[in-house]
Design an enzyme around this catalytic site. Structure first.
Site, PDB file in Angstrom:
ATOM      1  N   ARG A  46       0.877  -1.170   0.000  1.00 53.80           N
ATOM      2  CA  ARG A  46       0.000   0.000   0.000  1.00 53.80           C
ATOM      3  C   ARG A  46       0.916   1.222   0.000  1.00 53.80           C
ATOM      4  O   ARG A  46       2.119   1.112   0.098  1.00 53.80           O
ATOM      5  CB  ARG A  46      -1.013  -0.009   1.147  1.00 53.80           C
ATOM      6  N   GLY A  47       0.302   2.414  -0.079  1.00 55.13           N
ATOM      7  CA  GLY A  47       1.108   3.635  -0.212  1.00 55.13           C
ATOM      8  C   GLY A  47       1.181   3.982  -1.691  1.00 55.13           C
ATOM      9  O   GLY A  47       1.433   3.101  -2.536  1.00 55.13           O
ATOM     10  N   ALA A  48       0.957   5.269  -2.013  1.00 56.22           N
ATOM     11  CA  ALA A  48       0.754   5.672  -3.409  1.00 56.22           C
ATOM     12  C   ALA A  48       1.891   5.247  -4.352  1.00 56.22           C
ATOM     13  O   ALA A  48       1.653   4.553  -5.352  1.00 56.22           O
ATOM     14  CB  ALA A  48       0.501   7.174  -3.469  1.00 56.22           C
ATOM     15  N   ARG A  86      -7.345   0.451  -6.758  1.00 55.02           N
ATOM     16  CA  ARG A  86      -7.537   1.504  -5.757  1.00 55.02           C
ATOM     17  C   ARG A  86      -7.647   2.840  -6.514  1.00 55.02           C
ATOM     18  O   ARG A  86      -6.762   3.166  -7.303  1.00 55.02           O
ATOM     19  CB  ARG A  86      -6.379   1.528  -4.741  1.00 55.02           C
ATOM     20  N   GLN A 195      -1.752   2.026   9.966  1.00 54.51           N
ATOM     21  CA  GLN A 195      -0.475   2.194   9.249  1.00 54.51           C
ATOM     22  C   GLN A 195       0.547   2.922  10.133  1.00 54.51           C
ATOM     23  O   GLN A 195       1.745   2.703   9.996  1.00 54.51           O
ATOM     24  CB  GLN A 195      -0.676   2.999   7.960  1.00 54.51           C
ATOM     25  N   ASP A 236      -1.677  11.081  -1.591  1.00 56.29           N
ATOM     26  CA  ASP A 236      -2.070  10.105  -2.612  1.00 56.29           C
ATOM     27  C   ASP A 236      -2.360  10.764  -3.947  1.00 56.29           C
ATOM     28  O   ASP A 236      -2.262  10.135  -4.995  1.00 56.29           O
ATOM     29  CB  ASP A 236      -3.299   9.319  -2.147  1.00 56.29           C
ATOM     30  N   ASN A 246      -5.116  12.571   1.066  1.00 58.31           N
ATOM     31  CA  ASN A 246      -4.228  11.685   1.819  1.00 58.31           C
ATOM     32  C   ASN A 246      -5.086  10.905   2.818  1.00 58.31           C
ATOM     33  O   ASN A 246      -6.305  11.098   2.893  1.00 58.31           O
ATOM     34  CB  ASN A 246      -3.132  12.491   2.524  1.00 58.31           C
ATOM     35  N   LYS A 247      -4.441  10.032   3.571  1.00 59.54           N
ATOM     36  CA  LYS A 247      -5.138   9.143   4.499  1.00 59.54           C
ATOM     37  C   LYS A 247      -6.159   9.884   5.361  1.00 59.54           C
ATOM     38  O   LYS A 247      -5.876  10.979   5.841  1.00 59.54           O
ATOM     39  CB  LYS A 247      -4.083   8.463   5.384  1.00 59.54           C
TER      40      LYS A 247
HETATM   41  O1  MRU Z   1      -4.348   3.294   2.400  1.00 56.75           O
HETATM   42  P1  MRU Z   1      -2.865   3.488   2.262  1.00 56.75           P
HETATM   43  O2  MRU Z   1      -2.085   2.849   3.364  1.00 56.75           O
HETATM   44  O3  MRU Z   1      -2.378   3.090   0.902  1.00 56.75           O
HETATM   45  O4  MRU Z   1      -2.668   5.054   2.407  1.00 56.75           O
HETATM   46  C1  MRU Z   1      -1.375   5.581   2.309  1.00 56.75           C
HETATM   47  C2  MRU Z   1      -1.309   7.039   2.524  1.00 56.75           C
HETATM   48  O5  MRU Z   1      -2.295   7.705   2.734  1.00 56.75           O
HETATM   49  C3  MRU Z   1       0.046   7.677   2.391  1.00 56.75           C
HETATM   50  O6  MRU Z   1       0.133   8.812   3.206  1.00 56.75           O
HETATM   51  C4  MRU Z   1       0.255   8.108   0.928  1.00 56.75           C
HETATM   52  O7  MRU Z   1       0.008   7.049   0.063  1.00 56.75           O
HETATM   53  C5  MRU Z   1       1.605   8.649   0.701  1.00 56.75           C
HETATM   54  S1  MRU Z   1       2.803   7.382   0.576  1.00 56.75           S
HETATM   55  C6  MRU Z   1       4.318   8.045   0.294  1.00 56.75           C
END
Ligand code: MRU
Length: 345
Positions: A46-48, A86, A195, A236, A246-247
């Protein structure tokens, strides 16, 4: 950094299974694009930036399996399947578009099938390596924003686990910590997927960077007590006007930071900036299963039959963002012209 988030191996796409952290470090090998798509949906990775790179690698391994006659068709089908995993992180479609663009040009130019397959592996690896370089540059650009002996608050995980390595928000924190300027990193646990507590606290403690875990609801009070100096988060998707997805929980932190006169920084590579999306209202927000909110570690935490909401991301308006830290430099408001200048630099 002493772990590998995503790797293109001989046998397939190798992923550190992030669902098992911090208790177990297990790598899994995925041999088809469909397996990679499911791993993205189920948050193995996970993570963009990390999901974009995993998807590019998934495309490369599927092209290696496809017959010569089916290369073009595979590119289309696999691209559509991986894109649908996603919706919020724009890095996913960015990485797939780069793969599709380059590989379609090769096919149109009549390249040998094996040359196309080889080019897919090479480009996926290049996207990985470029992301590590971008994160290190983000760290260099952002570290001077962290004053001596700072207490930095971060949310979710924008670290090596969310990128090809080093991280965006955690890239800034890592670089500032190396220069001895970080007194402590407050990590909000990030309900419901945790996370912050499971991943960010794990990464920082492995790197021996001081870390203190808080629940999401503690941030405001700690700011009021003067126990936070600045906030740094990842993104994201950043719209052309500087609005940031973002999250979930990021928006609340930005409002709190403004109310307490604290800087609120967003660290992200250019691949996270979506120049086609004018503002945050146009960013698709992923709605995840309510069960992830209604359960904790496999246990139900609400009465039977109760509903739950689960927007996985929120949008922070550009006016709450003090600066966007990218690999090409720092952008301050007004973001529209500032981000556009970076793109052309
Ligand atoms: O749902 P996730 O864990 O994929 O969400 C991740 C985030 O919100 C991060 O802050 C974002 O992707 C930046 S990663 C460098």
């Amino acid at each position: 950094m002493s772990f590998t988030t995503v790797r293109l191996g001989e046998q397939g796409v190798e992923l550190l299974d992030q669902r098992l952290l911090p208790h177990e470090e297990r790598y899994i090998v995925l041999k088809t694009a469909e397996e990679v798509a499911r791993a993205i949906e189920e948050m193995v990775v996970r993570g963009a930036p990390a999901i974009g790179i995993a998807a590019a690698m998934g495309m490369a391994i599927e092209l290696a399996r496809a017959s010569d006659a089916k290369l073009a068709e595979t590119l289309t089908q696999v691209g559509a399947r991986l894109r649908a995993t996603r919706p919020t992180a724009v890095n996913l479609s960015w990485a797939l578009e780069r793969m599709e663009g380059e590989l379609r040009s090769l096919l149109a130019a009549g390249a040998e099938p094996d040359a196309v397959r080889e080019a897919a592996r090479t480009l996926a690896q290049r996207l990985h390596d470029e992301d590590v370089a971008s994160c290190r540059a983000i760290g260099d650009v952002g570290a001077p924003l962290v004053p001596e002996r700072s207490i930095v608050l971060t949310h979710c995980n924008a670290g090596g686990l969310a990128t090809a390595g080093y991280g965006t928000a955690l890239g800034v924190i890592r670089s500032a910590a190396r220069e001895g300027r970080v007194r402590d990193v407050l990590v909000s646990e990030t309900r419901p997927f945790l996370q912050g507590s499971r991943l960010t606290a794990w990464e920082l403690s492995r790197d021996r960077i001081p870390v203190t875990l808080i629940t999401d609801s503690m941030a405001g009070s700690l700011m009021r007590l003067g126990q936070v100096d600045l906030v740094v988060v990842g993104a994201d998707r950043i719209a052309a006007n500087g609005d940031v997805a973002n999250k979930i929980g990021t928006y609340a932190l930005a409002v709190l930071a403004q109310a307490h006169g604290l800087p609120f920084y967003v660290a992200a590579p250019l691949s996270t900036i979506d120049f086609e999306t004018a503002c945050g209202d146009e960013i698709p927000i992923e709605q995840r299963a309510p069960e992830e909110v209604l359960h904790f570690a496999g246990q139900s935490i609400a009465p039977e039959g109760v509903k739950a909401l689960h927007p996985a991301f929120d949008v922070t308006p550009a006016e709450l963002v003090s600066a966007v830290v990218t690999e090409r430099g720092l952008v301050r408001p007004p973001y529209g012209p500032g981000l556009a200048r970076l793109r052309n630099r």
